[in-house]
Design an enzyme around this catalytic site. Structure first.
Site, PDB file in Angstrom:
ATOM      1  N   SER A  19     -17.132  47.062 -73.565  1.00 46.38           N
ATOM      2  CA  SER A  19     -17.694  48.296 -72.995  1.00 46.38           C
ATOM      3  C   SER A  19     -17.554  49.523 -73.885  1.00 46.38           C
ATOM      4  CB  SER A  19     -17.046  48.602 -71.652  1.00 46.38           C
ATOM      5  OG  SER A  19     -17.649  47.814 -70.662  1.00 46.38           O
ATOM      6  N   LYS A  44     -20.747  51.073 -74.940  1.00 42.84           N
ATOM      7  CA  LYS A  44     -21.550  51.900 -74.024  1.00 42.84           C
ATOM      8  C   LYS A  44     -21.620  53.354 -74.488  1.00 42.84           C
ATOM      9  CE  LYS A  44     -20.599  48.660 -70.329  1.00 42.84           C
ATOM     10  NZ  LYS A  44     -19.850  48.282 -69.128  1.00 42.84           N
ATOM     11  N   TYR A  73     -27.878  43.237 -73.499  1.00 43.46           N
ATOM     12  CA  TYR A  73     -26.590  43.789 -73.047  1.00 43.46           C
ATOM     13  C   TYR A  73     -25.427  42.883 -73.468  1.00 43.46           C
ATOM     14  CZ  TYR A  73     -22.851  45.160 -69.866  1.00 43.46           C
ATOM     15  OH  TYR A  73     -21.623  45.534 -69.344  1.00 43.46           O
ATOM     16  N   TYR A 107     -12.833  53.053 -66.572  1.00 48.29           N
ATOM     17  CA  TYR A 107     -13.017  52.380 -65.281  1.00 48.29           C
ATOM     18  C   TYR A 107     -12.553  53.309 -64.157  1.00 48.29           C
ATOM     19  CZ  TYR A 107     -13.416  48.659 -68.698  1.00 48.29           C
ATOM     20  OH  TYR A 107     -13.788  47.926 -69.793  1.00 48.29           O
ATOM     21  N   VAL A 160     -13.051  45.555 -71.997  1.00 46.79           N
ATOM     22  CA  VAL A 160     -12.199  44.444 -71.558  1.00 46.79           C
ATOM     23  C   VAL A 160     -11.746  43.546 -72.712  1.00 46.79           C
ATOM     24  CG1 VAL A 160     -13.040  44.418 -69.178  1.00 46.79           C
ATOM     25  CG2 VAL A 160     -14.125  42.952 -70.891  1.00 46.79           C
TER      26      VAL A 160
HETATM   27  N1  GLU Z   1     -19.482  42.527 -71.119  1.00 54.24           N
HETATM   28  C1  GLU Z   1     -18.556  42.947 -70.110  1.00 54.24           C
HETATM   29  C2  GLU Z   1     -19.218  42.889 -68.764  1.00 54.24           C
HETATM   30  O1  GLU Z   1     -20.330  43.301 -68.638  1.00 54.24           O
HETATM   31  C3  GLU Z   1     -18.120  44.347 -70.438  1.00 54.24           C
HETATM   32  C4  GLU Z   1     -17.105  44.773 -69.493  1.00 54.24           C
HETATM   33  C5  GLU Z   1     -16.218  45.844 -70.028  1.00 54.24           C
HETATM   34  O2  GLU Z   1     -15.753  45.819 -71.170  1.00 54.24           O
HETATM   35  O3  GLU Z   1     -15.955  46.739 -69.205  1.00 54.24           O
HETATM   36  O4  GLU Z   1     -18.652  42.439 -67.802  1.00 54.24           O
END
Ligand code: GLU
Length: 316
Positions: A76, A79, A201, A252, A270
């Site tokens: 993430s 992002k 994604y 988060y 994550v």
């Molecule tokens: N590829 C992971 C998902 O979409 C990313 C989650 C993350 O790092 O928060 O679940």
């Protein structure tokens, strides 16, 4: 070695290396490290005792400790970069499709989407990130490759790549992201075919980079929108906007605790990485794959907490 404790006396860059060394020694003695993410099987095998940390100055000088040159799954953290790349292209039109408020819900939650009519709360929960990737896909024709090219250029590392095994593992276990994509498509908030979006994604999340790479690639946010080569990606306000969303939504449903402990714009993934920005001063990346129950790296959070405490560098 003089370690600064007062925000009135900001550290000179030469003090970064001893600070990093001290933090790594402290982390080494910490027993609990959390557990690697296991909902993506390809990530579950990581050793939670791995630890690396890097600090980059705006001129590209980088300091590091531990596993700071070890590539890991960025997840993430990407992002932040897709948001920047899309904002640079379409500007405020993006905000008709995604909000800017913390969600208070887990990153992959579906519940808010229904009563908020398919408009995700922010670009850093999965639903919001899917919207941003969808829009970047429309703008560029290949969101993941656009992102990879950007990360390579900003980090100066043309070896950065997508781990296709991780991408396949995500796709195989990606029912929740698929549900989010289809649900938003039903509200007319996704342009591309959902399978195309999901492929982009998952490939985006599966880019591997090290703490050094990511600290350098985040530099445009410390330089108020200026890329490594001196060209402008974002205007100053847009860079401020991204830093603000990182502070309020980047970790988060623990962003309040992150602001309390670390006091910097940050974004976790994550894979166990966290990037952070001291606007105008430096960027950081820390990696340790053991996560807490909200998905943030246990040692990474502790290390950033110590960094801002020891140096006095925070936005507060
Ligand atoms: N590829 C992971 C998902 O979409 C990313 C989650 C993350 O790092 O928060 O679940």
């Amino acid at each position: 070695m003089a370690i600064m404790t007062s925000p009135a006396s900001l550290p000179s860059p030469q003090t970064f290396q001893p600070v990093l060394d001290r933090i790594a020694a402290e982390i080494e003695k910490t027993p609990g490290r959390g557990r690697p993410a296991d909902y993506i099987p390809a990530l579950a095998a990581c050793d939670p005792r791995r630890f690396g940390m890097a600090v980059a100055e705006p001129d590209g000088t980088v300091y590091g400790v531990g596993d700071w040159r070890q590539p890991f799954s960025t997840q993430s953290i990407t992002k932040v970069f897709t948001l920047a790349l899309d904002l640079a292209r379409e500007g405020d039109a993006l905000w008709e499709h995604v909000g800017r408020e913390p969600s208070g819900n887990p990153f992959n939650s579906l519940v808010q989407l229904e009563y908020e009519n398919g408009i995700p709360r922010n670009p850093f929960i999965n639903a919001g990130a899917l919207v941003v990737t969808d829009r970047l896909q429309t703008q560029t024709g290949d969101a993941a490759e656009t992102l990879l090219a950007f990360l390579r250029t900003e980090s100066g590392n043309d070896q950065l790549s997508i781990n296709e095994d991780v991408a396949a593992s995500e796709a195989k276990h990606g029912d929740r992201n698929a549900a989010l994509g289809h649900f938003m498509a039903a509200y007319g908030n996704i342009d591309n075919p959902v399978p195309v979006l999901l492929d982009q994604y998952f490939r985006q999340c599966s880019i591997e980079a090290s703490c050094a790479d990511l600290a350098l690639a985040t530099g445009f946010l410390a330089r108020h929108g200026i890329r490594a080569d001196g060209s402008r990606l974002l205007d100053r306000s847009q860079a401020k906007h991204i830093n603000a969303i990182m502070l309020t939504c980047g970790t988060y449903d623990a962003a309040g605790d992150f602001a309390y402990r670390v006091g910097l714009p940050g974004k976790s993934g994550v894979g166990g990485g966290i990037i952070a920005v001291v606007p105008g001063h430096c960027t950081l990346c820390v990696w340790s794959p053991g996560l807490d129950e909200r998905g943030n790296s246990v040692a990474g959070l502790a290390a950033l907490d110590r960094f801002t405490t020891l140096t006095g560098l925070s936005v507060f």
